[in-house]
Design a protein around this motif. Structure first.
Motif: not given
Length: 136
Positions: A97-111
């Motif tokens: 299996v191969e995969g690609k995933v994109t994440y963002v560095n997100f501040n939950l309090q400041a949204q």
């Protein structure tokens, strides 16, 4: 590259005798544990930073119960506030299996998204493969 060994469970095996396709995203997530620790060292969900934006999975070969799998996780792109990971699952000498995933560095309090800190960029850079650092 980060590497995580997983022992397939009977409950992950489907009716046709191979590991069910719904299990694969869970295994990929297990391979991201060290990256999660970079962003949220205390594992606190109140301070959680990694928000998934997109995930793609390509199934190449069947995976079977009874033999460990190796999840390989590398960084393919580091942006201003996001990063893309390239992932593979191997069983024996076979890429399954191969995969690609994109994440963002997100501040939950400041949204809102935040720039990935330099110290984390430096560590992620040690695990770069087939990618680049860019500004978004």
């Amino acid at each position: 590259m980060y590497e995580t060994t997983i022992e397939p469970r009977v409950s992950e095996t489907d009716g046709v005798g191979h590991i069910n396709n719904t299990t694969i995203p869970v295994w990929f997530e297990a391979g991201r544990h060290e990256i999660f620790k970079l962003f949220t060292p205390d594992h606190s969900f109140e301070n959680w930073k990694m928000i998934i934006l997109n995930m793609n999975v390509t199934y190449k070969k069947q995976i079977h119960f009874g033999q460990d799998v190796l999840v390989k996780t590398s960084v393919s792109r580091i942006g201003n506030s996001s990063l893309e990971l390239y992932e593979e699952i191997w069983q024996g000498d076979v890429l399954c299996v191969e995969g690609k995933v994109t994440y963002v560095n997100f501040n939950l309090q400041a949204q809102k998204a935040e720039r990935i800190p330099d110290s984390i960029r430096e560590e992620l850079g040690k695990h770069m493969v087939q990618g680049e650092t860019s500004e978004e």
